[in-house]
Write a protein that holds these residues in place. Structure first.
Motif, short mmCIF file in Angstrom:
data_model
loop_
_atom_site.label_atom_id
_atom_site.label_comp_id
_atom_site.label_asym_id
_atom_site.label_seq_id
_atom_site.Cartn_x
_atom_site.Cartn_y
_atom_site.Cartn_z
N ALA A 292 51.07 44.39 25.89
CA ALA A 292 49.64 44.09 25.73
C ALA A 292 49.14 43.24 26.89
CB ALA A 292 49.38 43.40 24.40
N LEU A 293 49.95 42.28 27.34
CA LEU A 293 49.55 41.44 28.48
C LEU A 293 49.45 42.27 29.75
CD1 LEU A 293 51.58 38.16 27.90
CD2 LEU A 293 49.10 38.45 27.81
N GLY A 294 50.36 43.22 29.93
CA GLY A 294 50.29 44.10 31.10
C GLY A 294 49.02 44.93 31.08
N GLU A 295 48.70 45.47 29.94
CA GLU A 295 47.47 46.26 29.83
C GLU A 295 46.24 45.39 30.05
OE1 GLU A 295 47.28 48.57 26.27
OE2 GLU A 295 48.60 50.11 27.11
N LEU A 296 46.29 44.17 29.55
CA LEU A 296 45.17 43.24 29.75
C LEU A 296 44.99 42.93 31.24
CD1 LEU A 296 43.00 41.39 28.57
CD2 LEU A 296 44.76 39.62 28.35
N ARG A 297 46.12 42.72 31.95
CA ARG A 297 46.03 42.47 33.40
C ARG A 297 45.41 43.66 34.12
NH1 ARG A 297 51.52 41.19 33.05
NH2 ARG A 297 51.71 39.12 32.18
N GLU A 298 45.86 44.88 33.76
CA GLU A 298 45.30 46.09 34.39
C GLU A 298 43.81 46.22 34.10
OE1 GLU A 298 47.36 49.76 33.70
OE2 GLU A 298 49.31 48.75 33.75
N THR A 299 43.43 45.94 32.87
CA THR A 299 42.02 46.02 32.50
C THR A 299 41.21 44.99 33.27
OG1 THR A 299 42.64 46.79 30.30
CG2 THR A 299 40.42 45.92 30.55
N GLU A 300 41.74 43.79 33.42
CA GLU A 300 41.03 42.75 34.17
C GLU A 300 40.88 43.15 35.63
OE1 GLU A 300 43.26 39.20 33.36
OE2 GLU A 300 42.10 38.76 31.56
N ARG A 301 41.95 43.74 36.21
CA ARG A 301 41.85 44.19 37.61
C ARG A 301 40.79 45.28 37.75
NH1 ARG A 301 47.42 45.49 37.81
NH2 ARG A 301 48.40 43.51 37.42
N ALA A 302 40.80 46.22 36.82
CA ALA A 302 39.80 47.29 36.87
C ALA A 302 38.40 46.72 36.71
CB ALA A 302 40.09 48.32 35.78
#
Length: 144
Positions: free
Chosen positions: A55-65
Motif C-alpha cells: 500500500a505504501l508503494g502504491e501511495l508513493r506511485e500515486t503521489e509521484r503521478a
C-alpha cells in the motif's frame, strides 16, 4: 484455629486443586498450542506488513503521478494565460485597425461627396489647387 482445623482446611484446598490439575492439558500440549498461536500471530503480522508495504508503494506511485499532473496543470494554466494575453492583444489590434478603417472610409466618403458637390472639375484646376500629391492623384483617378 486449631492445628487440626488448619490441616483439614489445607487438605480441602489440595483436594479441590488436584482434580483441576488433572483436567488441564499436559504442559507439553499447552506449550504446543501456545507455539501454534504464536506462529499464527507471526504469520498474520508478516502478511499485514507485506500489505502495508504494498500500500505504501502504491501511495508513493500515486503521489509521484499526482506531482507530475500538478506540474502539467501548472504549465497548461501558464499556456492558457499566455493565450489569453495574445488574444487580448489581437483583439486590441483588431479594434485599432477597425477604427482606422472606419476613419479612412469616412474621410474618403467626405472627399467623394465634396468632389461630387464641386461638379466636374478640370484636370488643370485640380493640378494647381496645391493639394496633397496623394490626394491629387486620387482625385484625378476618380475623374477618369
Amino acid at each position: 484455629m486449631r492445628v487440626g482445623g488448619v490441616r483439614a482446611l489445607m487438605l480441602a484446598i489440595l483436594a479441590a486443586t488436584v482434580p483441576a490439575v488433572a483436567e488441564s492439558p499436559a504442559p507439553e500440549e499447552e506449550l504446543q498450542s501456545v507455539r501454534a498461536r504464536l506462529e499464527a500471530l507471526r504469520e498474520a503480522k508478516r502478511q499485514d506488513l507485506e500489505q502495508r508495504e504494498f500500500a505504501l508503494g502504491e501511495l508513493r506511485e500515486t503521489e509521484r503521478a499526482l506531482t507530475g499532473l500538478n506540474g502539467e496543470l501548472a504549465q497548461l494554466e501558464q499556456q492558457v494565460s499566455a493565450a489569453r494575453l495574445r488574444r487580448a492583444d489581437a483583439d486590441h489590434a483588431l479594434r485599432v485597425r477597425a477604427a482606422a478603417l472606419a476613419q479612412e472610409r469616412s474621410r474618403l466618403g467626405n472627399a467623394l461627396a465634396a468632389r461630387y458637390r464641386a461638379g466636374p472639375a478640370q484636370p488643370m484646376r485640380v493640378l494647381f489647387s496645391q493639394e496633397d500629391p496623394a490626394a491629387l492623384r486620387r482625385m484625378l483617378t476618380y475623374q477618369e
